[in-house]
Write a protein that holds these residues in place. Structure first.
Motif, PDB file in Angstrom:
ATOM      1  N   ILE A  48       0.814  -1.216   0.000  1.00 28.90           N
ATOM      2  CA  ILE A  48       0.000   0.000   0.000  1.00 28.90           C
ATOM      3  C   ILE A  48       0.846   1.264   0.000  1.00 28.90           C
ATOM      4  O   ILE A  48       0.326   2.342  -0.186  1.00 28.90           O
ATOM      5  N   LEU A  49       2.149   1.145   0.195  1.00 26.64           N
ATOM      6  CA  LEU A  49       3.012   2.318   0.196  1.00 26.64           C
ATOM      7  C   LEU A  49       3.509   2.592  -1.223  1.00 26.64           C
ATOM      8  O   LEU A  49       3.972   1.697  -1.908  1.00 26.64           O
ATOM      9  N   PRO A  50       3.427   3.851  -1.648  1.00 26.01           N
ATOM     10  CA  PRO A  50       3.922   4.164  -2.995  1.00 26.01           C
ATOM     11  C   PRO A  50       5.443   4.137  -3.043  1.00 26.01           C
ATOM     12  O   PRO A  50       6.117   4.307  -2.026  1.00 26.01           O
ATOM     13  N   ASP A  51       5.979   3.899  -4.227  1.00 23.88           N
ATOM     14  CA  ASP A  51       7.427   3.959  -4.400  1.00 23.88           C
ATOM     15  C   ASP A  51       7.849   5.414  -4.532  1.00 23.88           C
ATOM     16  O   ASP A  51       7.274   6.163  -5.321  1.00 23.88           O
ATOM     17  N   VAL A  52       8.827   5.818  -3.717  1.00 20.96           N
ATOM     18  CA  VAL A  52       9.354   7.174  -3.770  1.00 20.96           C
ATOM     19  C   VAL A  52      10.872   7.111  -3.854  1.00 20.96           C
ATOM     20  O   VAL A  52      11.487   6.155  -3.396  1.00 20.96           O
ATOM     21  N   PHE A  53      11.452   8.130  -4.431  1.00 22.94           N
ATOM     22  CA  PHE A  53      12.902   8.220  -4.531  1.00 22.94           C
ATOM     23  C   PHE A  53      13.435   8.831  -3.240  1.00 22.94           C
ATOM     24  O   PHE A  53      12.945   9.868  -2.782  1.00 22.94           O
ATOM     25  N   VAL A  54      14.419   8.188  -2.633  1.00 20.83           N
ATOM     26  CA  VAL A  54      15.025   8.693  -1.401  1.00 20.83           C
ATOM     27  C   VAL A  54      16.527   8.793  -1.599  1.00 20.83           C
ATOM     28  O   VAL A  54      17.180   7.823  -1.967  1.00 20.83           O
ATOM     29  N   ASP A  55      17.058   9.982  -1.361  1.00 17.76           N
ATOM     30  CA  ASP A  55      18.504  10.227  -1.397  1.00 17.76           C
ATOM     31  C   ASP A  55      18.761  11.438  -0.510  1.00 17.76           C
ATOM     32  O   ASP A  55      18.766  12.578  -0.961  1.00 17.76           O
ATOM     33  N   GLU A  56      18.928  11.213   0.766  1.00 18.12           N
ATOM     34  CA  GLU A  56      19.025  12.256   1.779  1.00 18.12           C
ATOM     35  C   GLU A  56      20.412  12.222   2.426  1.00 18.12           C
ATOM     36  O   GLU A  56      20.876  11.171   2.846  1.00 18.12           O
ATOM     37  N   THR A  57      21.059  13.370   2.522  1.00 19.09           N
ATOM     38  CA  THR A  57      22.363  13.460   3.172  1.00 19.09           C
ATOM     39  C   THR A  57      22.186  14.141   4.524  1.00 19.09           C
ATOM     40  O   THR A  57      21.544  15.192   4.624  1.00 19.09           O
ATOM     41  N   ILE A  58      22.762  13.532   5.556  1.00 19.26           N
ATOM     42  CA  ILE A  58      22.618  14.004   6.929  1.00 19.26           C
ATOM     43  C   ILE A  58      23.989  14.420   7.473  1.00 19.26           C
ATOM     44  O   ILE A  58      24.937  13.644   7.423  1.00 19.26           O
ATOM     45  N   THR A  70      25.627   9.072  19.319  1.00 18.43           N
ATOM     46  CA  THR A  70      25.750   8.099  20.404  1.00 18.43           C
ATOM     47  C   THR A  70      24.807   6.922  20.165  1.00 18.43           C
ATOM     48  O   THR A  70      23.728   7.095  19.596  1.00 18.43           O
ATOM     49  N   PRO A  71      25.203   5.720  20.583  1.00 20.54           N
ATOM     50  CA  PRO A  71      24.307   4.565  20.440  1.00 20.54           C
ATOM     51  C   PRO A  71      22.975   4.803  21.142  1.00 20.54           C
ATOM     52  O   PRO A  71      22.924   5.406  22.213  1.00 20.54           O
ATOM     53  N   SER A  72      21.930   4.361  20.541  1.00 19.40           N
ATOM     54  CA  SER A  72      20.522   4.508  20.935  1.00 19.40           C
ATOM     55  C   SER A  72      19.983   5.904  20.669  1.00 19.40           C
ATOM     56  O   SER A  72      18.818   6.173  20.933  1.00 19.40           O
ATOM     57  N   GLY A  73      20.801   6.795  20.126  1.00 20.48           N
ATOM     58  CA  GLY A  73      20.307   8.115  19.746  1.00 20.48           C
ATOM     59  C   GLY A  73      19.493   8.019  18.466  1.00 20.48           C
ATOM     60  O   GLY A  73      19.721   7.152  17.619  1.00 20.48           O
ATOM     61  N   TRP A  74      18.532   8.913  18.304  1.00 22.75           N
ATOM     62  CA  TRP A  74      17.668   8.881  17.137  1.00 22.75           C
ATOM     63  C   TRP A  74      17.212  10.278  16.764  1.00 22.75           C
ATOM     64  O   TRP A  74      17.303  11.205  17.569  1.00 22.75           O
ATOM     65  N   ALA A  75      16.707  10.414  15.537  1.00 24.58           N
ATOM     66  CA  ALA A  75      16.202  11.696  15.050  1.00 24.58           C
ATOM     67  C   ALA A  75      15.241  11.451  13.900  1.00 24.58           C
ATOM     68  O   ALA A  75      15.308  10.428  13.220  1.00 24.58           O
ATOM     69  N   TYR A  76      14.353  12.422  13.722  1.00 24.90           N
ATOM     70  CA  TYR A  76      13.483  12.424  12.553  1.00 24.90           C
ATOM     71  C   TYR A  76      14.142  13.276  11.479  1.00 24.90           C
ATOM     72  O   TYR A  76      14.833  14.246  11.777  1.00 24.90           O
ATOM     73  N   THR A  77      13.894  12.917  10.236  1.00 24.71           N
ATOM     74  CA  THR A  77      14.358  13.717   9.107  1.00 24.71           C
ATOM     75  C   THR A  77      13.297  13.703   8.024  1.00 24.71           C
ATOM     76  O   THR A  77      12.404  12.855   8.031  1.00 24.71           O
ATOM     77  N   SER A  78      13.393  14.653   7.126  1.00 25.43           N
ATOM     78  CA  SER A  78      12.431  14.681   6.019  1.00 25.43           C
ATOM     79  C   SER A  78      12.813  13.610   5.011  1.00 25.43           C
ATOM     80  O   SER A  78      13.825  12.937   5.142  1.00 25.43           O
ATOM     81  N   GLY A  79      12.018  13.464   3.996  1.00 22.42           N
ATOM     82  CA  GLY A  79      12.290  12.453   2.979  1.00 22.42           C
ATOM     83  C   GLY A  79      11.335  11.295   3.116  1.00 22.42           C
ATOM     84  O   GLY A  79      10.538  11.209   4.046  1.00 22.42           O
ATOM     85  N   GLY A  80      11.400  10.388   2.184  1.00 27.88           N
ATOM     86  CA  GLY A  80      10.497   9.244   2.205  1.00 27.88           C
ATOM     87  C   GLY A  80       9.077   9.663   1.928  1.00 27.88           C
ATOM     88  O   GLY A  80       8.812  10.668   1.268  1.00 27.88           O
ATOM     89  N   ILE A  81       8.135   8.921   2.457  1.00 27.23           N
ATOM     90  CA  ILE A  81       6.721   9.203   2.241  1.00 27.23           C
ATOM     91  C   ILE A  81       6.191  10.176   3.283  1.00 27.23           C
ATOM     92  O   ILE A  81       5.602  11.198   2.957  1.00 27.23           O
ATOM     93  N   LYS A  82       6.430   9.868   4.563  1.00 26.08           N
ATOM     94  CA  LYS A  82       5.959  10.732   5.648  1.00 26.08           C
ATOM     95  C   LYS A  82       7.079  11.082   6.620  1.00 26.08           C
ATOM     96  O   LYS A  82       6.853  11.292   7.793  1.00 26.08           O
ATOM     97  N   GLY A  83       8.284  11.117   6.100  1.00 28.67           N
ATOM     98  CA  GLY A  83       9.437  11.401   6.944  1.00 28.67           C
ATOM     99  C   GLY A  83      10.157  10.109   7.279  1.00 28.67           C
ATOM    100  O   GLY A  83       9.669   9.009   7.012  1.00 28.67           O
TER     101      GLY A  83
END
Length: 163
Positions: A48-58, A70-83
């Motif tokens: 059900i998910l559409p195919d989108v192009f993803v090429d994001e540099t962080i 650091t290990p277990s650290g996380w973040a949201y970023t833009s890109g993909g379908i809904k981030g």
């Protein structure tokens, strides 16, 4: 004369054996082709998910991505379908995992959330997915969360892209 007859019979037997081998091999080859053809199945893990192009540099030195150092650290970023949610798992090479925040089983308006535990959570049906491999953690769900490939370009730069 008797010797000549036995030699002739042996020669006839060899030609029969060769024909048998060729026809048997053809049948086995056909059987193998049919088995391969019928054993293939469609991979529809994200149907059900559409195919989108993803090429994001962080850039890990930016304030919004500093926790990823650091290990277990996380973040949201833009890109993909809904981030994308990106986590430093601390294991593997590279130690980063990236998943789309779009719920793979329902067309939810809100993106999935991640609280730093081991699970992504879809707000519309409370289904959960593993941050390790994207596998569904809720009974009845068969689709995996969409994972993206993370490439370490250098010590402070990551690239997220489709596989």
């Amino acid at each position: 004369m008797r010797f000549k007859t036995n030699v002739q019979n042996i020669c006839k037997l060899q030609s029969f054996t060769n024909k048998l081998d060729v026809t048997t091999m053809r049948k086995l080859f056909l059987l193998l082709i049919l088995a391969i053809f019928y054993s293939c199945e469609k991979n529809d893990t994200n149907d059900i998910l559409p195919d989108v192009f993803v090429d994001e540099t962080i850039n890990l030195n930016l304030p919004q991505y500093i926790d990823l150092q650091t290990p277990s650290g996380w973040a949201y970023t833009s890109g993909g379908i809904k981030g994308i949610v990106l986590q430093n798992t601390g294991i593997g090479n590279p130690p980063y995992k990236a998943f789309d925040r779009a719920c793979p089983n329902n067309d939810c308006a809100a993106p999935m959330t991640f609280d730093g535990s081991l699970k992504l959570k879809c707000s519309c049906d409370n289904s959960e997915y593993s941050i390790i491999d994207g596998s569904p953690q809720t009974a009845g769900n068969s689709h995996f969360a969409r994972e993206y490939r993370v490439i370490v370009l250098n010590e402070s730069t990551l690239n997220i892209r489709n596989f």
